[in-house]
Write a protein that holds these residues in place. Structure first.
Motif, PDB file in Angstrom:
ATOM      1  N   VAL A  71       0.809  -1.205   0.000  1.00 50.69           N
ATOM      2  CA  VAL A  71       0.000   0.000   0.000  1.00 50.69           C
ATOM      3  C   VAL A  71       0.846   1.261   0.000  1.00 50.69           C
ATOM      4  O   VAL A  71       0.547   2.213  -0.709  1.00 50.69           O
ATOM      5  CB  VAL A  71      -0.938  -0.001   1.234  1.00 50.69           C
ATOM      6  N   PHE A  72       1.938   1.282   0.770  1.00 53.41           N
ATOM      7  CA  PHE A  72       2.715   2.511   0.933  1.00 53.41           C
ATOM      8  C   PHE A  72       3.974   2.554   0.080  1.00 53.41           C
ATOM      9  O   PHE A  72       4.876   3.317   0.356  1.00 53.41           O
ATOM     10  CB  PHE A  72       3.083   2.715   2.400  1.00 53.41           C
ATOM     11  N   TYR A  89       7.839   4.769   1.339  1.00 55.31           N
ATOM     12  CA  TYR A  89       8.201   3.366   1.423  1.00 55.31           C
ATOM     13  C   TYR A  89       7.493   2.736   2.619  1.00 55.31           C
ATOM     14  O   TYR A  89       7.223   3.404   3.617  1.00 55.31           O
ATOM     15  CB  TYR A  89       9.715   3.209   1.602  1.00 55.31           C
ATOM     16  N   PRO A  90       7.214   1.433   2.529  1.00 53.96           N
ATOM     17  CA  PRO A  90       6.681   0.746   3.701  1.00 53.96           C
ATOM     18  C   PRO A  90       7.775   0.560   4.750  1.00 53.96           C
ATOM     19  O   PRO A  90       8.960   0.695   4.467  1.00 53.96           O
ATOM     20  CB  PRO A  90       6.229  -0.615   3.159  1.00 53.96           C
ATOM     21  N   PHE A  91       7.370   0.226   5.941  1.00 51.08           N
ATOM     22  CA  PHE A  91       8.279   0.015   7.059  1.00 51.08           C
ATOM     23  C   PHE A  91       9.358  -1.000   6.685  1.00 51.08           C
ATOM     24  O   PHE A  91       9.069  -2.068   6.144  1.00 51.08           O
ATOM     25  CB  PHE A  91       7.470  -0.468   8.270  1.00 51.08           C
ATOM     26  N   LYS A  92      10.610  -0.663   6.922  1.00 54.45           N
ATOM     27  CA  LYS A  92      11.798  -1.483   6.700  1.00 54.45           C
ATOM     28  C   LYS A  92      12.160  -1.706   5.227  1.00 54.45           C
ATOM     29  O   LYS A  92      12.970  -2.555   4.926  1.00 54.45           O
ATOM     30  CB  LYS A  92      11.676  -2.839   7.403  1.00 54.45           C
ATOM     31  N   ARG A 112      -1.220   1.641   8.909  1.00 59.19           N
ATOM     32  CA  ARG A 112      -2.314   2.174   8.082  1.00 59.19           C
ATOM     33  C   ARG A 112      -2.147   3.655   7.774  1.00 59.19           C
ATOM     34  O   ARG A 112      -3.121   4.389   7.649  1.00 59.19           O
ATOM     35  CB  ARG A 112      -3.656   1.924   8.762  1.00 59.19           C
ATOM     36  N   GLY A 113      -0.925   4.112   7.707  1.00 61.40           N
ATOM     37  CA  GLY A 113      -0.665   5.505   7.359  1.00 61.40           C
ATOM     38  C   GLY A 113      -0.746   6.467   8.521  1.00 61.40           C
ATOM     39  O   GLY A 113      -0.613   7.669   8.345  1.00 61.40           O
ATOM     40  N   LYS A 114      -0.953   5.951   9.724  1.00 64.58           N
ATOM     41  CA  LYS A 114      -1.049   6.819  10.902  1.00 64.58           C
ATOM     42  C   LYS A 114       0.316   7.150  11.485  1.00 64.58           C
ATOM     43  O   LYS A 114       0.428   8.060  12.285  1.00 64.58           O
ATOM     44  CB  LYS A 114      -1.921   6.163  11.970  1.00 64.58           C
ATOM     45  N   ARG A 115       1.340   6.394  11.096  1.00 63.23           N
ATOM     46  CA  ARG A 115       2.695   6.651  11.585  1.00 63.23           C
ATOM     47  C   ARG A 115       3.565   7.043  10.405  1.00 63.23           C
ATOM     48  O   ARG A 115       3.480   6.443   9.336  1.00 63.23           O
ATOM     49  CB  ARG A 115       3.276   5.407  12.253  1.00 63.23           C
TER      50      ARG A 115
END
Length: 115
Positions: A2-3, A16-19, A51-54
């Motif tokens: 998603v990100f 980018y997504p986490f990591k 979910r895009g909150k962080r």
């Protein structure tokens, strides 16, 4: 994913997504671990998760600058301020801990009923 938006079309910044960020883009914390700082540069990308909150902004490693060190006068002023935080206003003793703001006195004076 998603990100995952390395061009920045959907989120404005490359995202980018986490990591999964490139190795040459670091967060402030990662820069600090290397004794660096962003040095006035704007974020080059971001990491989104939960979910895009962080969000964590990423900075270019090649533009990062060394962290500044405090002068002797600044270190002396900090030491003085921290000593004041450890000095009880009631008994005047310098304690090995910071005086609790809730009570405004050291633990000896608070438990001894001096207040």
């Amino acid at each position: 994913m998603v990100f995952y938006d390395p061009t920045g079309e959907r989120f404005g910044l490359p995202t980018y997504p986490f990591k999964l960020a490139p190795a040459d883009l670091l967060t402030r914390r990662q820069l600090r671990e290397r004794h660096l700082r962003p040095g006035g540069q704007d974020p080059a990308a971001q990491i989104l998760w939960r979910r895009g909150k962080r969000v964590a902004y990423l900075y270019r490693l090649d533009l990062a600058q060394p962290k500044r060190t405090a002068t002797a006068a600044q270190r002396a002023a900090i030491e003085k301020a921290l000593t004041v935080r450890r000095t009880c206003p009631d008994c005047g003793q310098v304690k090995p801990y910071y005086i609790p703001r809730r009570t405004g006195a050291c633990l000896d004076c608070t438990s001894g009923g001096a207040r």
